[in-house]
Design a protein around this motif. Structure first.
Motif, PDB file in Angstrom:
ATOM      1  N   ALA A 180       0.818  -1.217   0.000  1.00  0.00           N
ATOM      2  CA  ALA A 180       0.000   0.000   0.000  1.00  0.00           C
ATOM      3  C   ALA A 180       0.849   1.264   0.000  1.00  0.00           C
TER       4      ALA A 180
ATOM      5  N   LEU B  76       7.250   3.971  10.526  1.00  0.00           N
ATOM      6  CA  LEU B  76       6.042   4.626  11.037  1.00  0.00           C
ATOM      7  C   LEU B  76       4.844   3.677  11.154  1.00  0.00           C
TER       8      LEU B  76
ATOM      9  N   ASN C 213       2.959  17.143  12.394  1.00  0.00           N
ATOM     10  CA  ASN C 213       3.521  16.076  13.235  1.00  0.00           C
ATOM     11  C   ASN C 213       5.013  16.290  13.412  1.00  0.00           C
TER      12      ASN C 213
ATOM     13  N   ILE D 222       8.066  13.611  14.768  1.00  0.00           N
ATOM     14  CA  ILE D 222       8.212  12.199  15.134  1.00  0.00           C
ATOM     15  C   ILE D 222       9.687  11.872  15.355  1.00  0.00           C
TER      16      ILE D 222
ATOM     17  N   LYS E  56       5.629   8.793  -6.775  1.00  0.00           N
ATOM     18  CA  LYS E  56       4.468   7.919  -6.605  1.00  0.00           C
ATOM     19  C   LYS E  56       3.349   8.433  -7.509  1.00  0.00           C
TER      20      LYS E  56
ATOM     21  N   TRP F 107      -4.656   1.692   0.229  1.00  0.00           N
ATOM     22  CA  TRP F 107      -4.134   2.190   1.507  1.00  0.00           C
ATOM     23  C   TRP F 107      -5.226   2.167   2.580  1.00  0.00           C
TER      24      TRP F 107
ATOM     25  N   SER G  20      -2.138  10.342   6.020  1.00  0.00           N
ATOM     26  CA  SER G  20      -1.365   9.289   6.698  1.00  0.00           C
ATOM     27  C   SER G  20      -0.498   8.517   5.702  1.00  0.00           C
ATOM     28  N   TRP G  21      -0.968   8.372   4.488  1.00  0.00           N
ATOM     29  CA  TRP G  21      -0.166   7.708   3.449  1.00  0.00           C
ATOM     30  C   TRP G  21       1.020   8.593   3.047  1.00  0.00           C
TER      31      TRP G  21
ATOM     32  N   GLN H 121       2.615  10.632   4.853  1.00  0.00           N
ATOM     33  CA  GLN H 121       3.651  10.556   5.890  1.00  0.00           C
ATOM     34  C   GLN H 121       4.653   9.456   5.560  1.00  0.00           C
ATOM     35  N   HIS H 122       4.127   8.325   5.109  1.00  0.00           N
ATOM     36  CA  HIS H 122       5.006   7.190   4.820  1.00  0.00           C
ATOM     37  C   HIS H 122       5.880   7.456   3.600  1.00  0.00           C
TER      38      HIS H 122
ATOM     39  N   VAL I 136       8.752   9.424   4.948  1.00  0.00           N
ATOM     40  CA  VAL I 136       9.645   8.552   5.720  1.00  0.00           C
ATOM     41  C   VAL I 136      10.461   7.662   4.780  1.00  0.00           C
ATOM     42  N   GLN I 137       9.810   7.117   3.751  1.00  0.00           N
ATOM     43  CA  GLN I 137      10.516   6.282   2.776  1.00  0.00           C
ATOM     44  C   GLN I 137      11.576   7.097   2.039  1.00  0.00           C
TER      45      GLN I 137
ATOM     46  N   LYS J 139      14.479   7.573   4.522  1.00  0.00           N
ATOM     47  CA  LYS J 139      15.123   6.260   4.773  1.00  0.00           C
ATOM     48  C   LYS J 139      16.004   5.865   3.585  1.00  0.00           C
ATOM     49  N   ASP J 140      15.453   5.959   2.390  1.00  0.00           N
ATOM     50  CA  ASP J 140      16.194   5.536   1.206  1.00  0.00           C
ATOM     51  C   ASP J 140      17.327   6.508   0.875  1.00  0.00           C
TER      52      ASP J 140
ATOM     53  N   ILE K 148      11.643  13.594  12.215  1.00  0.00           N
ATOM     54  CA  ILE K 148      11.012  14.227  11.054  1.00  0.00           C
ATOM     55  C   ILE K 148       9.848  15.068  11.541  1.00  0.00           C
TER      56      ILE K 148
ATOM     57  N   PHE L 245       6.588  17.632   9.779  1.00  0.00           N
ATOM     58  CA  PHE L 245       5.978  18.057   8.516  1.00  0.00           C
ATOM     59  C   PHE L 245       4.621  18.672   8.806  1.00  0.00           C
TER      60      PHE L 245
END
Lengths: 179, 169
Positions: free
Chosen positions: A39, A66, A119, A121, B22, B33, B64-65, B67-68, B71-72, B75-76, B87, B89
């Protein structure tokens, strides 16, 4: 329409309030992780290749950093949030499950409009397959503020996510704004 | 000991450390999602509800999607030897079905503390028109060349207290 009248007395009880620990209804399962990374469209081999994950710093298949904020889904015997659609065709379908309060009593306020103010985090460790997540939230800040368009209610919810063994995974500070 | 793929020594201020793409995000991506996290809010998959009841231009891509995605991205960008420590935002505008999401991370500061490198990144998600939908900052931890690996789990130390995310732009 007159703006809602909210006073310091209405909100003071929330300030510093700590919720009961909220325990995820299930362990992190491999299939849950599979659907989750599909997803978010993250093809990182560490999320699906057991051999690579075991030889990595994680030592096992582990979820994206997360993930824990999404670990608190409906329990097997939990109420069906879609039932509300039978009684109210205009219901939004959320069932009041907003993923923000993590065991805290939701703020009761006359303000109608809720905005996500952002947010902040901190990450320490990823939840591994087979582990269960526990969240504990507190109202870190609850304050009324005068803005250009009137009074606002600013709330910071600080939630710590840990493993059942107590290891810190992440800390999420979310600012909520009611107008 | 293997050689780290990216060290703090390799990073320069102003460097574009990473990007992520994306999309085009369709209703099906958004529904996938929502199903994965069991978020049944109808603004994310029920077009008549989203546009008629909530007066949105289309079904909404979940914050919420996004956010990931941020983060990705970080991370990458840091690679397997780095660690996304912090982080922050804020959402600037909504994204809807039909939008394409591009994320970018740019180095704005770096320092070395107690043998570890700390890199501050400006992060943002933009749509196909270049409009910023989500913006913030992140702090990543990287090894120094020849120095110790970044510990996992990451451990807070008092020496790191002065390393803070910048104020919002």
């Amino acid at each position: 329409m007159d703006p809602p009248q909210v006073t310091e007395a209405d909100i003071a009880k929330y300030r510093g309030m700590v919720g009961a620990p909220l325990v995820a209804p299930t362990l992190l399962e491999p299939d849950t992780l599979r659907r989750f990374v599909h997803a978010i469209m993250d093809g990182d081999a560490l999320y699906h290749d057991v051999a690579k994950a075991k030889s990595s710093k994680f030592g096992a298949l582990a979820a994206p950093p997360l993930y824990p904020v999404h670990a608190f889904r409906r329990a097997p015997d939990g109420a069906d949030p879609l039932e509300m659609l039978h009684a109210d065709p205009d219901a939004d379908g959320s069932g009041g499950s907003d993923g923000m309060f993590f065991g805290l009593p939701p703020i009761e306020t006359a303000f109608k409009r809720l905005l996500n103010g952002g947010n902040e985090i901190e990450f320490y460790r990823n939840l591994a397959v087979g582990e269960r997540c526990v969240a504990r939230a507190r109202y870190a800040n609850v304050n009324l503020k005068q803005g250009k368009s009137g009074t606002m209610l600013l709330v910071d919810v600080e939630t710590e996510f840990r493993t059942e063994a107590g290891e810190l995974l992440l800390i999420n500070r979310q600012t909520l704004i009611w107008r | 000991m293997s050689v780290p793929k990216l060290c703090i020594d390799d990073v320069t201020i102003g460097q574009k450390l990473g990007t992520i793409d994306k999309g085009v995000m369709t209703t099906s991506h958004i529904m996938r999602w929502s199903a994965a996290v069991e978020n049944w809010h109808r603004i994310h998959y029920d077009h008549p509800f989203a546009t008629g009841h909530d007066k949105l231009p289309n079904v909404l891509i979940n914050g919420s999607w996004k956010q990931h995605v941020l983060v990705q991205l970080v991370k990458d960008s840091l690679g397997p030897d780095g660690w996304l420590w912090k982080i922050k935002f804020r959402y600037k505008k909504m994204d809807v079905a039909g939008d394409t999401i591009r994320g970018a991370a740019e180095v704005v500061a770096k320092e070395t503390v107690d043998g570890l490198g700390f890199v501050t990144l400006r992060v943002a998600l933009t749509d196909q028109n270049g409009a910023v939908s989500t913006a913030g900052y992140a702090i990543g931890v990287l090894p120094t060349r020849g120095g110790p690996p970044v510990p996992y789990p990451f451990v807070r130390k008092s020496e790191y207290d002065a390393i803070r995310l910048p104020a919002d732009d």
